[in-house]
Design a protein around this motif. Structure first.
Motif, PDB file in Angstrom:
ATOM      1  N   PRO A 144       0.841  -1.199   0.000  1.00 53.77           N
ATOM      2  CA  PRO A 144       0.000   0.000   0.000  1.00 53.77           C
ATOM      3  C   PRO A 144       0.877   1.251   0.000  1.00 53.77           C
ATOM      4  O   PRO A 144       1.871   1.322   0.738  1.00 53.77           O
ATOM      5  CB  PRO A 144      -0.800  -0.117   1.303  1.00 53.77           C
ATOM      6  CG  PRO A 144      -0.719  -1.560   1.683  1.00 53.77           C
ATOM      7  CD  PRO A 144       0.589  -2.057   1.168  1.00 53.77           C
ATOM      8  N   HIS A 145       0.520   2.236  -0.825  1.00 54.67           N
ATOM      9  CA  HIS A 145       1.368   3.422  -0.985  1.00 54.67           C
ATOM     10  C   HIS A 145       0.480   4.670  -0.979  1.00 54.67           C
ATOM     11  O   HIS A 145       0.409   5.403  -1.956  1.00 54.67           O
ATOM     12  CB  HIS A 145       2.136   3.302  -2.304  1.00 54.67           C
ATOM     13  CG  HIS A 145       3.344   4.189  -2.408  1.00 54.67           C
ATOM     14  ND1 HIS A 145       4.448   4.045  -1.598  1.00 54.67           N
ATOM     15  CD2 HIS A 145       3.613   5.240  -3.234  1.00 54.67           C
ATOM     16  CE1 HIS A 145       5.354   4.947  -1.928  1.00 54.67           C
ATOM     17  NE2 HIS A 145       4.865   5.692  -2.913  1.00 54.67           N
ATOM     18  N   ARG A 146      -0.225   4.876   0.170  1.00 53.91           N
ATOM     19  CA  ARG A 146      -1.204   5.948   0.250  1.00 53.91           C
ATOM     20  C   ARG A 146      -0.765   7.057   1.204  1.00 53.91           C
ATOM     21  O   ARG A 146      -0.750   8.220   0.833  1.00 53.91           O
ATOM     22  CB  ARG A 146      -2.564   5.391   0.704  1.00 53.91           C
ATOM     23  CG  ARG A 146      -3.091   4.248  -0.162  1.00 53.91           C
ATOM     24  CD  ARG A 146      -4.419   3.726   0.382  1.00 53.91           C
ATOM     25  NE  ARG A 146      -4.878   2.547  -0.336  1.00 53.91           N
ATOM     26  CZ  ARG A 146      -4.647   1.303   0.028  1.00 53.91           C
ATOM     27  NH1 ARG A 146      -3.943   1.069   1.134  1.00 53.91           N
ATOM     28  NH2 ARG A 146      -5.100   0.292  -0.682  1.00 53.91           N
ATOM     29  N   THR A 147      -0.455   6.678   2.440  1.00 45.50           N
ATOM     30  CA  THR A 147      -0.147   7.679   3.455  1.00 45.50           C
ATOM     31  C   THR A 147       1.319   8.087   3.383  1.00 45.50           C
ATOM     32  O   THR A 147       2.151   7.410   2.781  1.00 45.50           O
ATOM     33  CB  THR A 147      -0.444   7.133   4.861  1.00 45.50           C
ATOM     34  OG1 THR A 147       0.493   6.090   5.167  1.00 45.50           O
ATOM     35  CG2 THR A 147      -1.862   6.580   4.952  1.00 45.50           C
ATOM     36  N   LEU A 148       1.632   9.196   4.025  1.00 41.77           N
ATOM     37  CA  LEU A 148       3.022   9.645   4.086  1.00 41.77           C
ATOM     38  C   LEU A 148       3.907   8.592   4.749  1.00 41.77           C
ATOM     39  O   LEU A 148       5.036   8.343   4.317  1.00 41.77           O
ATOM     40  CB  LEU A 148       3.114  10.964   4.851  1.00 41.77           C
ATOM     41  CG  LEU A 148       2.651  12.218   4.111  1.00 41.77           C
ATOM     42  CD1 LEU A 148       2.667  13.412   5.049  1.00 41.77           C
ATOM     43  CD2 LEU A 148       3.522  12.482   2.892  1.00 41.77           C
ATOM     44  N   LYS A 149       3.390   7.986   5.809  1.00 47.52           N
ATOM     45  CA  LYS A 149       4.158   6.957   6.512  1.00 47.52           C
ATOM     46  C   LYS A 149       4.485   5.789   5.599  1.00 47.52           C
ATOM     47  O   LYS A 149       5.621   5.308   5.553  1.00 47.52           O
ATOM     48  CB  LYS A 149       3.385   6.482   7.738  1.00 47.52           C
ATOM     49  CG  LYS A 149       4.097   5.416   8.555  1.00 47.52           C
ATOM     50  CD  LYS A 149       3.368   5.159   9.861  1.00 47.52           C
ATOM     51  CE  LYS A 149       2.012   4.543   9.622  1.00 47.52           C
ATOM     52  NZ  LYS A 149       1.330   4.253  10.912  1.00 47.52           N
ATOM     53  N   GLN A 150       3.488   5.312   4.862  1.00 45.78           N
ATOM     54  CA  GLN A 150       3.713   4.200   3.936  1.00 45.78           C
ATOM     55  C   GLN A 150       4.720   4.575   2.862  1.00 45.78           C
ATOM     56  O   GLN A 150       5.587   3.774   2.501  1.00 45.78           O
ATOM     57  CB  GLN A 150       2.388   3.791   3.292  1.00 45.78           C
ATOM     58  CG  GLN A 150       1.419   3.100   4.243  1.00 45.78           C
ATOM     59  CD  GLN A 150       0.036   2.919   3.645  1.00 45.78           C
ATOM     60  OE1 GLN A 150      -0.311   3.547   2.639  1.00 45.78           O
ATOM     61  NE2 GLN A 150      -0.769   2.066   4.266  1.00 45.78           N
ATOM     62  N   LYS A 151       4.627   5.792   2.357  1.00 44.69           N
ATOM     63  CA  LYS A 151       5.535   6.210   1.295  1.00 44.69           C
ATOM     64  C   LYS A 151       6.979   6.257   1.787  1.00 44.69           C
ATOM     65  O   LYS A 151       7.902   5.816   1.087  1.00 44.69           O
ATOM     66  CB  LYS A 151       5.100   7.564   0.742  1.00 44.69           C
ATOM     67  CG  LYS A 151       3.789   7.495  -0.038  1.00 44.69           C
ATOM     68  CD  LYS A 151       3.310   8.865  -0.474  1.00 44.69           C
ATOM     69  CE  LYS A 151       1.977   8.740  -1.232  1.00 44.69           C
ATOM     70  NZ  LYS A 151       1.448  10.059  -1.650  1.00 44.69           N
TER      71      LYS A 151
END
Length: 543
Positions: free
Chosen positions: A297-304
């Motif tokens: 998953p590549h949605r939130t700033l944290k994930q990115k």
């Protein structure tokens, strides 16, 4: 035939555990007790309904009835419950402790550690236990807030009948951990009123048990690399200021669906799902026909930040004992990472399906250590070494995978961040103390013990495993393991020293006499066809 019959039997015995893990439930297998995940009991993100029922964390419903992903700002903050002893825990956590088999005196003598472990294991839920050393402090806190915040209800948390979800309030809750908090005060502005972002909530009030209160508190503690994206040791992009630049530098351009086709689902981890995929358009003879495709998953700033950092670690690390990185793409709100496909399976698979003699253990240990030595020589600490993160190819190659929790120690030499996998986590991390490269050595030592014993220490309960590791360490008496050679016993002993300063380094362990027992590659290859066959049958649902 005996080998395969054993495989069928073992896989059948483990089926209920696999199913529970897939549903993200907490399992104590010895008592066959499942404490269900309570993610599905949230009404809206971060709120609990008056009836105690709630809805999933995945976010609000859109027009199609599907859940929208959480943004960075929508992440719920935890409710903090202050407690002073065992009776202050929610009843389902007290029951979990009882059924884990931990002795009462161990719990009472080490209660702050028990609280820290519970917070870690419940980190994806949204209540956080704060240990208060003296019960009188809770009464003082009651007096402190009763006039200023009338909606606070001082209560016995032991008598709560609801089942709220549990988590630490660390920014990296999904990454596997957080730090203990010591601030008991409710922040206030200069006028003495409640600070923005602090929402006081009520709890059920019942008689009996020690008093506690709860409030929602937005302050986070962050891991030391939370403000950067790794590029190479000592070199990084500032996060989030240089996120766009980092994305352009790290990811490949193009549509991955034109190049790769999903074939089989392989595994699901804490950071994404892995598939076997086919390269539809190999450009040269060296292009792999089969690859491993990890979708994250590549949605939130944290994930990115975490995804780009993991890819950069894989991209940088080029070593025979580390899985080869091929390329990476962004596909809508997912990030696709393409790696070499290692069809032999994981070391965990091999341990469950095969009995390792010491010469084969020495071979596997030597290959893993070579990878660890390369990482540490480049100031990289893996922090999630475990048997399921060690892959075996049909050629007998032993390779480390999954750099989702890796960290660069080129600048800071240690971190205080509770992360990793429960059974393999070293004592210093469980205590919330600084850790460094020696954390990988402990985890490696547990993998060696796993090969020797064919099961993990305290394998019936991860709660008991973590508490035991934090209070006693990993105790392996010579009398109980008389069948082990002196060399392997000393080798393991050097890895699992309670004091991280006393553990051997990867370089020192590579010189240990035990590794001279390592078998030849051809001897390792003997087990690989059977291991490959067992994995194939498992994927087809035959056992």
């Amino acid at each position: 035939m005996k080998f395969f019959s054993n495989i069928f039997k073992k896989n059948k015995d483990r089926q209920h555990l696999d199913d529970a893990d897939a549903n993200d439930e907490l399992v104590d297998s010895e008592q066959k007790v499942i404490v269900p995940s309570r993610k599905s009991k949230r009404n809206s993100v971060g709120s609990i309904s008056p009836t105690g029922s709630s809805s999933p964390r995945s976010g609000k419903k859109n027009n199609d009835g599907n859940c929208e992903p959480l943004t960075e700002e929508e992440d719920p903050v935890p409710t903090i419950i202050c407690i002073s002893n065992l009776k202050g825990l929610q009843k389902y956590d007290r029951k979990w402790l009882t059924q884990s088999g931990i002795k009462d005196e161990v719990i009472n003598d080490n209660f702050p550690i028990v609280v820290h472990v519970l917070n870690f294991l419940r980190r994806k839920d949204f209540i956080y236990y704060k240990y208060v050393e003296q019960p009188e402090q809770i009464a003082q806190l009651k007096e402190m807030v009763k006039d200023q915040v009338p909606s606070v209800v001082v209560t016995s948390s032991a008598s709560s009948q609801n089942s709220p979800n549990y988590s630490s309030s660390d920014e990296e809750d999904e990454a596997g951990g957080g730090r203990a908090k010591n601030n008991l005060s409710i922040p206030r502005n200069a006028a003495g009123s409640q600070s923005p972002g602090v929402i006081v909530t009520s709890a059920n009030t019942n008689s009996g048990g020690p008093s506690s209160f709860s409030f929602i508190y937005t302050e986070n503690t962050r891991r030391i690399d939370s403000g950067r994206i790794f590029m190479s040791p000592g070199v990084f992009f500032k996060f989030p200021e240089e996120l766009e630049t980092a994305t352009e530098r790290i990811l490949n351009e193009g549509n991955p669906k034109e190049q790769y086709k999903n074939l089989d689902f392989e595994a699901r981890g804490g950071f994404g799902s892995v598939y076997a995929a086919k390269n539809k358009n190999p450009h040269c003879a060296n292009d792999k026909q089969m690859v491993a495709l990890k979708k994250m998953p590549h949605r939130t700033l944290k994930q990115k930040r975490m995804n780009l950092t993991e890819i950069s670690f894989m991209k940088y690390c080029r070593h025979p004992n580390i899985a080869d990185f091929i390329c990476s793409y962004q596909r809508n709100d997912e990030l696709w990472m393409i790696m070499e496909f290692l069809e032999g399976g994981t070391l965990s698979d091999a341990i469950h399906n095969f009995t390792f003699c010491e010469s084969k253990i020495a071979y596997v240990a030597r290959e893993i250590l070579r990878g660890i030595h390369y990482l540490h020589a480049n100031n990289i600490c893996h922090r999630d070494l475990k048997s399921s993160n060690i892959m075996i190819s049909l050629k007998g190659d032993i390779k480390i995978i999954d750099f989702g929790l890796a960290i660069d120690f080129s600048i800071e030499k240690e971190d205080i961040h509770m992360c990793g996998s429960p059974y393999w986590m070293p004592p210093e991390q469980i205590h919330g103390r600084p850790h460094s490269f020696s954390a990988d050595i402990w985890s490696f030592g547990v993998c060696v013990v796993e090969m020797l014993k064919r099961r993990l220490p305290n394998h019936n309960s991860r709660l008991k495993s973590m508490v035991t590791t934090a209070t006693e360490g990993l105790v392996l008496s010579r009398e109980e393991h008389a069948e082990w050679s002196d060399e392997v016993y000393d080798f393991v002993h050097r890895c699992i020293q309670f004091d991280p300063q006393q553990r051997a380094t990867a370089e020192q362990l590579l010189e240990h006499p035990f590794l001279t027992k390592a078998c030849d590659l051809k001897d390792i290859k003997e087990i690989l066809p059977a291991l490959f066959m067992s994995n194939t049958l498992s994927k087809q649902g035959l056992f």
